[in-house]
Enzyme design. Sequence first.
Site, mmCIF file in Angstrom:
data_model
loop_
_atom_site.group_PDB
_atom_site.id
_atom_site.type_symbol
_atom_site.label_atom_id
_atom_site.label_comp_id
_atom_site.label_asym_id
_atom_site.label_seq_id
_atom_site.Cartn_x
_atom_site.Cartn_y
_atom_site.Cartn_z
ATOM 1 N N HIS A 152 0.836 -1.200 0.000
ATOM 2 C CA HIS A 152 0.000 0.000 0.000
ATOM 3 C C HIS A 152 0.873 1.254 0.000
ATOM 4 O O HIS A 152 1.856 1.335 0.740
ATOM 5 C CB HIS A 152 -0.878 0.050 1.246
ATOM 6 C CG HIS A 152 -2.020 -0.908 1.242
ATOM 7 N ND1 HIS A 152 -1.855 -2.274 1.381
ATOM 8 C CD2 HIS A 152 -3.358 -0.689 1.137
ATOM 9 C CE1 HIS A 152 -3.049 -2.858 1.365
ATOM 10 N NE2 HIS A 152 -3.979 -1.919 1.217
ATOM 11 N N ASN A 184 8.115 -3.995 4.023
ATOM 12 C CA ASN A 184 6.686 -3.703 4.038
ATOM 13 C C ASN A 184 6.023 -4.143 5.337
ATOM 14 O O ASN A 184 5.157 -3.444 5.872
ATOM 15 C CB ASN A 184 5.998 -4.379 2.851
ATOM 16 C CG ASN A 184 4.506 -4.117 2.798
ATOM 17 O OD1 ASN A 184 4.062 -2.979 2.900
ATOM 18 N ND2 ASN A 184 3.726 -5.168 2.644
#
Length: 329
Positions: A152, A184
Amino acid sequence: MSKTTLAVIAAVSAGAGACATAAMYTLRSSEKKIETIATTTTTTTISKPTTAPGVPTNQVFSQSTAPVNPSGLFEYGFPGPVNDLASRTALISSYDRRTRNPHWVAEHITAASLATHSGDRKNSAFVEDAAVPDKFRAHLKDYFRSGYDRGHQVPAADAKWSQAAMDETFFLSNMCPQVGEGFNRDYWAHFEDFCRRLTTSYPSVRIVTGPLYLPKRDPADNKWYVRYEVIGNPPNVAVPTHFYKVIYAEGTTPGGPVALGAFVLPNARIPNDKPLTDFEVPIEAVERASGLEFATKLPPQRRKRLCADTNCSLIIKQYADRQKAFPKK
């Protein structure tokens, strides 16, 4: 961040400024603009060589008398844009059709928006963005067994105030291939948490996030090259070498000071004990590397350095184990 890396970021120019500008227009407005260009008489200076003494080498032609008509190409269609601008509830994004990644994604968080928990990411699923033409779209299968997370750019945790808003963060046009363990699911997640914690000191926090493709010196010939992996079948989704965040922390007074922070992180495993300030860079460095401009309308007297105004440090949380509980839809 090393001085060499800073020098690279400051020196590199992605040449994407025109693309970012083009993203501000829809195809319809672009075609309307082209139609205007095609129907408006303009004056063009064309260099015409001559051997006669005393005769000027430049002659002025109107478009109707010029020997060429480049805009005639648009009879067959408009080549661009190469960016798709999307304005959604939780974010605004500019999607780069060439890399199949967003060019930039902007969001706004406040203490109130983070305090409302009407959305649950267990009810969200990764989806392809139908607003992007299929041939330029990132597809779910592109990430399958690629070795990279669907990372994201605007975190789902920043949009818990609405299930619909959270769902919008799961469009692949808000994703980039990111190293999973160590980035991440770890350091990058801690960095996102840092941005949320800023709302305890600032009533309004605006963030622009996006990928970078930075050069690296090849020891074989001592030259600089931009090299990045491409995933998918056929390979078409670029794997960024780095990611940036530009943070605008706004105070309570309208027209008052704004604390600005710019950070560039490598798309790689980063030890959790690495200080966040090691990745702080001048905002101009991100501009040069991305081809974008930030805070051009913010006068110098209103600017403050974020990490001089607040403590830029991470709080380490165990996100990796928590994320394993989420189904990969």
